[in-house]
Design a protein around this motif. Structure first.
Motif, mmCIF file in Angstrom:
data_model
loop_
_atom_site.group_PDB
_atom_site.id
_atom_site.type_symbol
_atom_site.label_atom_id
_atom_site.label_comp_id
_atom_site.label_asym_id
_atom_site.label_seq_id
_atom_site.Cartn_x
_atom_site.Cartn_y
_atom_site.Cartn_z
ATOM 1 N N ILE A 77 29.248 -9.140 23.496
ATOM 2 C CA ILE A 77 28.297 -8.724 24.305
ATOM 3 C C ILE A 77 27.336 -7.959 23.269
ATOM 4 N N SER A 78 28.183 -6.869 22.763
ATOM 5 C CA SER A 78 27.303 -6.123 21.680
ATOM 6 C C SER A 78 26.743 -6.825 20.601
ATOM 7 N N ILE B 224 22.471 -7.288 19.568
ATOM 8 C CA ILE B 224 21.980 -7.082 18.271
ATOM 9 C C ILE B 224 21.308 -8.447 17.810
ATOM 10 N N ALA B 225 21.842 -9.522 18.048
ATOM 11 C CA ALA B 225 21.304 -10.772 17.584
ATOM 12 C C ALA B 225 19.860 -11.008 18.350
#
Length: 60
Positions: free
Chosen positions: A5-6, A10-11
């Motif tokens: 999820i992190s 970021i993407a």
């Protein structure tokens, strides 16, 4: 928060940043084109005004 999820956040943030930069660059290009068109129209208008003034001078 899980790493996937992190990483997705970021993407997604990077994609939004790239899209924002692209839109900004495109807007600047289009603004430049509009400015050039306005300047061209202003130059044509100036020439027409000069011609009108010449014609007015002849008819007096």
């Amino acid at each position: 928060m899980s790493p996937s999820i992190s990483n997705a956040k970021i993407a997604n943030s990077d994609s939004i940043d790239k899209l924002t930069k692209c839109l900004y660059q495109t807007a600047n290009i289009e603004l430049g084109k509009l400015t050039a068109s306005i300047n061209s129209a202003q130059a044509e208008l100036n020439l027409l005004m000069q011609e009108i003034q010449k014609l007015q001078g002849k008819s007096v």
